[in-house]
Design a protein around this motif. Structure first.
Motif, PDB file in Angstrom:
ATOM      1  N   ASN A  54      -3.444  -4.347   6.527  1.00  0.00           N
ATOM      2  CA  ASN A  54      -3.092  -3.423   5.446  1.00  0.00           C
ATOM      3  C   ASN A  54      -2.587  -2.075   5.943  1.00  0.00           C
ATOM      4  N   VAL A  55      -2.216  -1.993   7.200  1.00  0.00           N
ATOM      5  CA  VAL A  55      -1.628  -0.778   7.770  1.00  0.00           C
ATOM      6  C   VAL A  55      -0.136  -1.008   7.979  1.00  0.00           C
ATOM      7  N   VAL A  56       0.685  -0.166   7.363  1.00  0.00           N
ATOM      8  CA  VAL A  56       2.135  -0.306   7.444  1.00  0.00           C
ATOM      9  C   VAL A  56       2.677   0.630   8.521  1.00  0.00           C
ATOM     10  N   THR A  57       3.445   0.085   9.444  1.00  0.00           N
ATOM     11  CA  THR A  57       4.054   0.887  10.502  1.00  0.00           C
ATOM     12  C   THR A  57       5.538   0.551  10.600  1.00  0.00           C
ATOM     13  N   ALA A  90       2.570   7.169   6.978  1.00  0.00           N
ATOM     14  CA  ALA A  90       2.258   8.546   6.613  1.00  0.00           C
ATOM     15  C   ALA A  90       3.092   9.554   7.397  1.00  0.00           C
ATOM     16  N   ASP A  91       3.546   9.164   8.589  1.00  0.00           N
ATOM     17  CA  ASP A  91       4.291  10.089   9.460  1.00  0.00           C
ATOM     18  C   ASP A  91       5.760   9.750   9.588  1.00  0.00           C
ATOM     19  N   ILE A  92       6.176   8.551   9.152  1.00  0.00           N
ATOM     20  CA  ILE A  92       7.545   8.115   9.440  1.00  0.00           C
ATOM     21  C   ILE A  92       8.588   8.988   8.752  1.00  0.00           C
ATOM     22  N   GLY A  93       8.220   9.631   7.631  1.00  0.00           N
ATOM     23  CA  GLY A  93       9.174  10.496   6.943  1.00  0.00           C
ATOM     24  C   GLY A  93       9.568  11.719   7.748  1.00  0.00           C
ATOM     25  N   LYS A  94       8.743  12.105   8.727  1.00  0.00           N
ATOM     26  CA  LYS A  94       9.041  13.273   9.554  1.00  0.00           C
ATOM     27  C   LYS A  94       9.936  12.932  10.744  1.00  0.00           C
TER      28      LYS A  94
END
Length: 383
Positions: A265-268, A226-230
């Motif tokens: 199920n959490v992608v990091t 959710a945050d990696i795009g920033k």
């Protein structure tokens, strides 16, 4: 009975002013001044301090450790001897390989002598056969002996090469009994002691771990999808360490790895942060609480986040644009705005209709008591 009724009446009389206190009263509101601040957007994560480059130093041969010349935190140089494995078996193999070389050379010399003799015999028989002095069978026997001797010489030469290869292998194994540091650095891990036997079979055993340079470290952290795009390379980072709770350290995002990790199920995604360690405070394995600065606006007009949610209780009008209520001549006036960056407490506002110091409405005051909200500046009049 009267003893019970009289106290009840007294309690009711005392409570009545509180029950009807707000009836017919007017609501009062809280305000805060509009101020210029720095708004910072961050992505928070947790990571581990690691050296930029660590080298696991192992053994390519099996044997017993005779000597160890370094310990934890020892500074080492490239080519420095770290440990010594017992060489007795390897010396024996080296001597055996050398003996095989000498034996193969002697066999070559013998085969060459036989070849020389049979070569002369073959040439002589060829001359005699040309003058019909020997039979064709005698010539063929001489030629066969010559060619056989030639093959024996070639085989002896190959034996020498094989024996030399075995010698080179034994010599290399002899060198491998010396555990040498391939880099300059500091020993951060030591896995063996004197007298311990190391077994190098399918996997090379690790004897030492050397950190190449502890003045430049890195933080390896995981950021959610959710945050990696920033997050981008080159962004500034602030982080804290539990060992130094009063200090804030700085770093830079040096790599955003594309390979994802999925757990429950959490992608990091792994983000690498370069940090400096000139003062030696950072130690491998420390946990860093990381704040990646993804955006920042300095010296911009801001209002508390509550100001964007505030609306007059008696206001039934619906507004399509974002706005704030500002105190003008003691009364509230709604101003349309655009919003910029936001953090947990404040939001940047974009408008020419307000200035720093104007009072913005942030909420109502309960029971006409003075609000304890931090930063409140003045009290608007009753509405």
């Amino acid at each position: 009975m009267k003893k019970i009724i009289i106290p009840i009446i007294i309690i009711i009389l005392i409570a009545l002013p509180f029950i009807f206190h707000n009836k017919g009263g007017k609501v009062r509101y809280t305000t805060e001044p509009i101020k210029k601040r720095t708004i910072t957007q961050i992505v928070e994560a947790t990571g581990t301090i690691e050296p930029v480059n660590t080298v696991d130093i192992g053994s390519q041969v099996s044997g017993m450790i005779n000597e160890i010349y370094v310990d934890y935190n020892s500074e080492v140089k490239k080519g420095q001897l770290l440990a010594q494995i017992d060489t007795s078996l390897f010396e024996a193999q080296l001597q055996q390989s050398l003996a095989n070389i000498n034996n193969a050379k002697a066999s070559l010399a013998k085969n060459r002598a036989v070849l020389d003799y049979d070569t002369k015999t073959y040439k002589r028989y060829k001359n005699l056969y040309a003058r019909n002095l020997v039979s064709k069978n005698d010539l063929d026997s001489a030629e066969s002996a010559y060619r056989s001797d030639l093959a024996n010489v070639q085989a002896a030469q190959a034996s020498i090469m094989q024996a030399q290869a075995n010698y080179d292998t034994a010599s290399a194994n002899m060198r491998y009994t010396k555990i040498i540091s391939p880099v300059d650095g500091i020993v951060i891990s030591k896995e063996v002691e004197v007298g311990q036997t190391v077994a190098a079979s399918f996997q090379t055993p690790t004897l030492f771990t050397v950190a190449e340079d502890l003045t430049n470290m890195r933080i390896e952290t995981s950021v959610s999808e959710a945050d990696i795009g920033k997050v981008k390379e080159g962004q500034q980072v602030e982080y804290t360490l539990d060992g130094y709770p009063d200090s804030v350290f700085k770093g830079t995002v040096s790599q955003v790895r594309l390979s994802p990790t999925t757990e429950s199920n959490v992608v990091t995604y792994t983000v690498i942060i370069s940090v400096e360690n000139d003062d030696g405070k950072l130690m491998p394995g420390m946990t860093a609480n990381v704040s990646i600065i993804t955006d920042r606006e300095e010296d911009v007009l801001t209002v508390p986040n509550m100001a964007l949610k505030f609306t007059l209780k008696d206001n039934t009008q619906k507004y399509e644009q974002k706005g704030i209520w500002v105190q003008r001549s003691g009364k509230p006036q709604r101003i349309n705005i655009k919003t910029g960056l936001s953090d947990d407490m404040y939001t940047q506002i974009i408008t020419d209709e307000v200035k720093e110091g104007d009072l913005v409405y942030t909420g109502t005051m309960q029971n006409n008591k003075k609000s304890s909200s931090k930063g409140r500046n003045g009290m608007p009049p009753r509405l």
